[in-house]
Design an enzyme around this catalytic site. Structure first.
Site, PDB file in Angstrom:
ATOM      1  CG  ASP A 114      -0.608   4.001   5.362  1.00  0.00           C
ATOM      2  OD1 ASP A 114       0.316   4.501   6.029  1.00  0.00           O
ATOM      3  OD2 ASP A 114      -1.790   3.969   5.743  1.00  0.00           O
ATOM      4  CB  CYS A 140      -0.909   0.012   1.227  1.00  0.00           C
ATOM      5  SG  CYS A 140      -2.083   1.410   1.253  1.00  0.00           S
ATOM      6  CG  HIS A 176      -1.622  -1.177   5.845  1.00  0.00           C
ATOM      7  ND1 HIS A 176      -2.214  -0.223   6.638  1.00  0.00           N
ATOM      8  CD2 HIS A 176      -1.768  -0.738   4.572  1.00  0.00           C
ATOM      9  CE1 HIS A 176      -2.674   0.761   5.880  1.00  0.00           C
ATOM     10  NE2 HIS A 176      -2.423   0.476   4.617  1.00  0.00           N
ATOM     11  CB  CYS A 232      -5.779  -0.538   4.526  1.00  0.00           C
ATOM     12  SG  CYS A 232      -5.429   0.136   2.888  1.00  0.00           S
ATOM     13  NE  ARG A 275      -0.451   5.019   8.773  1.00  0.00           N
ATOM     14  CZ  ARG A 275      -1.730   4.920   9.117  1.00  0.00           C
ATOM     15  NH1 ARG A 275      -2.096   5.092  10.372  1.00  0.00           N
ATOM     16  NH2 ARG A 275      -2.648   4.639   8.210  1.00  0.00           N
TER      17      ARG A 275
HETATM   18 CO    CO Z   1      -3.430   1.243   3.048  1.00  0.00          CO
END
Ligand code: CO
Length: 231
Positions: A45, A43, A99, A102, A47
């Site tokens: 993201d 992803c 994750h 999400c 993080r």
């Molecule tokens: Co995500």
């Protein structure tokens, strides 16, 4: 924050200096070639950065990231990355990493309207719809989100197995293993969802086993919660 982002260049210079100090030949070696063993499909993201999570250095992992770690059959971007990694770099492992928590998966689960990305997240809604009956049987929204994050990994790993890139590699006897993992934002740990596939013949069974094991985990948790005092 400066307009020219000087702080990032400062940080970059410190990193390059520290890396060279630790290993004087590091950048020279990477200049010659990259030989990553892994393709990470994760992803976007912020993080969930592949190298940091795996504790790997530049050169060790080839990376493709998009919102909600989707592998769509018509996505030239993902397919091009996969072909370069598998045919060109000869990576041994293709790892789909979802994750928990999400935002893309949550939006798909709840039919949230965000914008352009809604069209992209249709791919995750297909996963939700495919497993709707089971998802609806779960206890609440948190559990459904967690479950859809996992289901999405299994389905996207399945999609990886269906690509011509991976199937052609298997057909010519090249070793490529497809994996499905999920990452915990809360503890920094990766979990193997055991969707591990090393040949075309294994795809259906591997998917079935991983899905079965996943549903069993949720059923066990439900039984434990039902037994708990006051639960
Ligand atoms: Co995500």
């Amino acid at each position: 924050m400066s307009r020219d982002l000087d702080e990032l260049f400062d940080s970059n210079r410190r990193w390059a200096a520290a890396t060279t100090a630790r290993d004087p030949g590091f950048f020279t070696r990477l200049l010659a070639q990259q030989t990553p063993q892994y393709l990470w499909i994760g992803c976007s993201d912020s993080r969930v950065p592949a190298n940091e999570i795996l504790g790997l250095l530049p050169g060790d992992v080839f990376v493709h990231r998009n919102v909600a770690n989707v592998v769509a059959h018509g996505d030239l971007n993902a397919l091009s990355v996969m072909q370069f990694a598998v045919d060109g770099l000869k990576v041994r492992h293709v790892i789909v990493v979802g994750h928990y928590g999400c935002g893309g998966v949550r939006a798909a689960l709840l039919d949230q309207r965000i914008g352009i990305v809604d069209n992209w997240l249709r791919n995750v809604q297909d996963v939700r719809n495919h497993h709707r009956t089971w998802l609806d049987s779960l206890a609440g929204e948190d559990e459904r989100l967690q479950a859809l994050c996992e289901l999405n990994v299994l389905e996207q790993a399945y999609n990886v197995c269906q690509t011509t890139v991976v199937q052609d590699a298997w057909a010519r006897g090249q070793q490529v293993v497809v994996h499905g993992w999920v990452y915990g934002l809360h503890n920094g740990l990766l979990q193997d969802l055991k969707m591990t596939v090393a040949s075309l013949a294994e795809v259906g069974a591997a998917y079935g086993l991983a899905l079965g094991a996943m549903k069993e985990r949720y059923a066990r948790r439900r039984r434990a919660a039902d037994r708990a005092p006051g639960g």
